[in-house]
Design an enzyme around this catalytic site. Structure first.
Site, PDB file in Angstrom:
ATOM      1  N   ASN A  98     -10.168   0.138   1.003  1.00  0.00           N
ATOM      2  CA  ASN A  98      -8.708   0.158   0.876  1.00  0.00           C
ATOM      3  C   ASN A  98      -8.331  -0.272  -0.545  1.00  0.00           C
ATOM      4  O   ASN A  98      -8.518  -1.430  -0.906  1.00  0.00           O
ATOM      5  CB  ASN A  98      -8.110  -0.794   1.919  1.00  0.00           C
ATOM      6  CG  ASN A  98      -6.589  -0.810   1.903  1.00  0.00           C
ATOM      7  OD1 ASN A  98      -5.958  -0.297   0.978  1.00  0.00           O
ATOM      8  ND2 ASN A  98      -5.994  -1.406   2.913  1.00  0.00           N
ATOM      9  N   CYS A 118       0.827  -1.221   0.000  1.00  0.00           N
ATOM     10  CA  CYS A 118       0.000   0.000   0.000  1.00  0.00           C
ATOM     11  C   CYS A 118       0.855   1.262   0.000  1.00  0.00           C
ATOM     12  O   CYS A 118       0.347   2.364  -0.224  1.00  0.00           O
ATOM     13  CB  CYS A 118      -0.912   0.012   1.213  1.00  0.00           C
ATOM     14  SG  CYS A 118      -1.971  -1.428   1.288  1.00  0.00           S
ATOM     15  N   HIS A 166      -2.897   7.090   3.486  1.00  0.00           N
ATOM     16  CA  HIS A 166      -3.380   5.839   2.903  1.00  0.00           C
ATOM     17  C   HIS A 166      -4.688   5.477   3.599  1.00  0.00           C
ATOM     18  O   HIS A 166      -4.807   5.587   4.817  1.00  0.00           O
ATOM     19  CB  HIS A 166      -2.336   4.740   3.092  1.00  0.00           C
ATOM     20  CG  HIS A 166      -2.859   3.380   2.779  1.00  0.00           C
ATOM     21  ND1 HIS A 166      -3.531   3.112   1.609  1.00  0.00           N
ATOM     22  CD2 HIS A 166      -2.842   2.219   3.488  1.00  0.00           C
ATOM     23  CE1 HIS A 166      -3.891   1.839   1.607  1.00  0.00           C
ATOM     24  NE2 HIS A 166      -3.495   1.278   2.735  1.00  0.00           N
TER      25      HIS A 166
HETATM   26  O1  UT7 Z   1      -3.486  -1.377   3.885  1.00  0.00           O
HETATM   27  C1  UT7 Z   1      -2.526  -1.600   4.854  1.00  0.00           C
HETATM   28  C2  UT7 Z   1      -2.671  -2.802   5.613  1.00  0.00           C
HETATM   29  N1  UT7 Z   1      -3.901  -3.052   6.269  1.00  0.00           N
HETATM   30  C3  UT7 Z   1      -4.170  -2.544   7.465  1.00  0.00           C
HETATM   31  O2  UT7 Z   1      -3.503  -1.653   7.934  1.00  0.00           O
HETATM   32  C4  UT7 Z   1      -5.314  -3.145   8.243  1.00  0.00           C
HETATM   33  C5  UT7 Z   1      -5.029  -3.073   9.712  1.00  0.00           C
HETATM   34  N2  UT7 Z   1      -6.007  -3.717  10.545  1.00  0.00           N
HETATM   35  C6  UT7 Z   1      -7.321  -3.365  10.638  1.00  0.00           C
HETATM   36  O3  UT7 Z   1      -7.776  -2.474   9.942  1.00  0.00           O
HETATM   37  C7  UT7 Z   1      -8.175  -4.046  11.686  1.00  0.00           C
HETATM   38  O4  UT7 Z   1      -7.352  -4.834  12.507  1.00  0.00           O
HETATM   39  C8  UT7 Z   1      -9.303  -4.937  11.086  1.00  0.00           C
HETATM   40  C9  UT7 Z   1     -10.386  -4.057  10.474  1.00  0.00           C
HETATM   41  C10 UT7 Z   1      -8.740  -5.865  10.059  1.00  0.00           C
HETATM   42  C11 UT7 Z   1      -9.977  -5.754  12.203  1.00  0.00           C
HETATM   43  O5  UT7 Z   1     -10.449  -4.899  13.227  1.00  0.00           O
HETATM   44  P1  UT7 Z   1     -10.118  -5.219  14.748  1.00  0.00           P
HETATM   45  O6  UT7 Z   1     -10.810  -4.221  15.563  1.00  0.00           O
HETATM   46  O7  UT7 Z   1      -8.618  -5.327  14.874  1.00  0.00           O
HETATM   47  O8  UT7 Z   1     -10.839  -6.620  14.952  1.00  0.00           O
HETATM   48  P2  UT7 Z   1     -10.214  -7.996  15.466  1.00  0.00           P
HETATM   49  O9  UT7 Z   1      -9.384  -8.638  14.408  1.00  0.00           O
HETATM   50  O10 UT7 Z   1      -9.605  -7.801  16.829  1.00  0.00           O
HETATM   51  O11 UT7 Z   1     -11.527  -8.840  15.650  1.00  0.00           O
HETATM   52  C12 UT7 Z   1     -12.540  -8.477  16.589  1.00  0.00           C
HETATM   53  C13 UT7 Z   1     -13.722  -9.416  16.455  1.00  0.00           C
HETATM   54  C14 UT7 Z   1     -13.307 -10.894  16.430  1.00  0.00           C
HETATM   55  O12 UT7 Z   1     -14.307 -11.640  17.127  1.00  0.00           O
HETATM   56  P3  UT7 Z   1     -14.089 -12.077  18.676  1.00  0.00           P
HETATM   57  O13 UT7 Z   1     -12.843 -12.923  18.654  1.00  0.00           O
HETATM   58  O14 UT7 Z   1     -13.910 -10.803  19.439  1.00  0.00           O
HETATM   59  O15 UT7 Z   1     -15.338 -12.817  18.991  1.00  0.00           O
HETATM   60  C15 UT7 Z   1     -13.360 -11.262  14.964  1.00  0.00           C
HETATM   61  O16 UT7 Z   1     -13.616 -12.639  14.747  1.00  0.00           O
HETATM   62  O17 UT7 Z   1     -14.406  -9.189  15.217  1.00  0.00           O
HETATM   63  C16 UT7 Z   1     -14.526 -10.431  14.490  1.00  0.00           C
HETATM   64  N3  UT7 Z   1     -14.483 -10.135  13.064  1.00  0.00           N
HETATM   65  C17 UT7 Z   1     -15.570  -9.830  12.344  1.00  0.00           C
HETATM   66  N4  UT7 Z   1     -16.866  -9.742  12.664  1.00  0.00           N
HETATM   67  C18 UT7 Z   1     -17.720  -9.395  11.708  1.00  0.00           C
HETATM   68  C19 UT7 Z   1     -13.391 -10.051  12.256  1.00  0.00           C
HETATM   69  N5  UT7 Z   1     -13.748  -9.708  11.013  1.00  0.00           N
HETATM   70  C20 UT7 Z   1     -15.102  -9.573  11.041  1.00  0.00           C
HETATM   71  C21 UT7 Z   1     -16.052  -9.226  10.068  1.00  0.00           C
HETATM   72  N6  UT7 Z   1     -17.349  -9.145  10.446  1.00  0.00           N
HETATM   73  N7  UT7 Z   1     -15.712  -8.926   8.801  1.00  0.00           N
END
Ligand code: UT7
Length: 318
Positions: free
Chosen positions: A275, A114, A245
């Site tokens: 993104n 990115c 970004h």
């Molecule tokens: O472009 C450059 C590179 N990319 C980035 O910089 C992305 C960086 N990361 C992020 O933007 C975030 O970490 C995400 C948007 C990918 C995820 O958000 P988060 O707040 O870090 O969520 P998490 O991975 O800690 O997951 C929280 C919960 C989990 O459930 P439990 O374990 O708390 O029950 C996941 O299973 O959300 C769940 N989850 C979802 N739920 C509904 C993960 N993805 C989804 C989804 N829909 N799509």
């Protein structure tokens, strides 16, 4: 006399087809509410099957060339920042050169996840400062929908397709003031598309440890902004615009909070574009120029973070 790399024109292109969060609810176990709250994304644009990176790049490039009033034949260099080129090789830049109907100028792709567009602007700045070239086309173009596993909710909700381009021209007026480019290969496995050349057993889909990446992104982006301001002897208050970004609205908010920047000086397109990797900054930049927010003479800081991992910034006077 100092030579600066000045942005002469911008252009963007988003495919017509739109996929809303509600549409994604029908594909994976997710919700519009979760996607909006955790990422700020409401919709994304996607290509139809058969589309090519260089075609998206061509539309954005023709708009940027028209905006700059520059004939494609006058270009000395084309760089396409992409992680999703038409083929392994030739480069998307060579396909783009063919599509633009021009010959002979240097053309290559640049892979920095990115951060690709920021890296490419940094490279062009070096070429122009040394007098090696006068005019360059710098494009970020991605068809991420081809490398997303549409059954994986962790990544399927995050990405979109699109292209953004700028024409850069040598001149006595600033211009790009500085670029700051970094990579940390120790983190190659935190965000990757495995498979491909020499490893055909693994599916070439995006794999990401989102949570870890989120924290590293906030720290490295805040650091690179401070580094850029320090290098130019500038205060945060002297920045007119931040064009970051567009990965996640929460990352962007966290960086802005740390830097104590007002949110109304930040260009935010993640809600509409999602993104788009290396296309996200030139697309956001183009939007803010065309709607009259960013004006000639204003100071713009671009910063990005991506697979590699890579991160970097470019400070420029538009
Ligand atoms: O472009 C450059 C590179 N990319 C980035 O910089 C992305 C960086 N990361 C992020 O933007 C975030 O970490 C995400 C948007 C990918 C995820 O958000 P988060 O707040 O870090 O969520 P998490 O991975 O800690 O997951 C929280 C919960 C989990 O459930 P439990 O374990 O708390 O029950 C996941 O299973 O959300 C769940 N989850 C979802 N739920 C509904 C993960 N993805 C989804 C989804 N829909 N799509």
């Amino acid at each position: 006399m100092s030579l600066y790399a000045r942005i002469a024109g911008t252009g963007g292109f988003l495919p017509e087809r739109v996929l809303t969060n509600q549409d994604i609810e029908a594909i994976v176990d997710t919700s519009d509410e979760w996607i909006r709250e955790r990422t700020g994304i409401r919709k994304r644009h996607l290509v139809t099957q058969g589309e090519r990176c260089s075609r998206l790049a061509e539309v954005a490039s023709r708009r940027a060339l028209a905006d700059a009033g520059i004939d494609p034949a006058a270009l000395d260099l084309i760089i396409v920042a992409t992680t999703t080129p038409d083929q392994v090789f030739p480069s998307a830049a060579c396909f783009l050169q063919q599509r633009l109907g021009i010959r002979g100028c240097c053309a290559f792709d640049l892979v920095a996840g990115c951060t690709g567009f920021v890296y490419a602007l940094g490279v062009v700045d070096q070429f122009i400062r040394t007098g090696g070239i006068r005019r360059a086309l710098v494009v970020g173009a991605e068809i991420l929908s081809y490398i997303v596993d549409w059954q994986d909710r962790d990544t399927a909700v995050l990405f979109g397709d699109g292209a953004g381009a700028v024409v850069v021209e040598a001149g006595p007026e600033p211009g790009i003031l500085s670029s700051h480019l970094h990579a940390e290969g120790a983190y190659t496995d935190i965000l990757q598309v495995p498979g491909g050349v020499g490893d055909r057993k693994r599916d070439p889909y995006i794999e990401m440890r989102g949570n870890e990446l989120f924290k590293i992104a906030v720290t490295t982006l805040s650091d690179v902004v401070e580094e850029t301001l320090r290098a130019n002897g500038m205060q945060k208050s002297e920045l007119d615009w931040l064009v970051p970004h567009q990965a996640n609205f929460r990352i962007l908010q966290a960086v802005v909070r740390r830097l104590k920047l007002p949110l109304d000086r930040v260009v935010v397109t993640v809600g509409e574009h999602a993104n788009t990797s290396s296309a996200s900054i030139p697309l956001a930049f183009d939007v803010a120029i065309r709607d009259g927010r960013i004006r000639r003479g204003e100071t713009v800081l671009m910063e990005a973070f991506g697979g590699g991992i890579t991160w970097g910034s470019v400070l420029l006077v538009y």
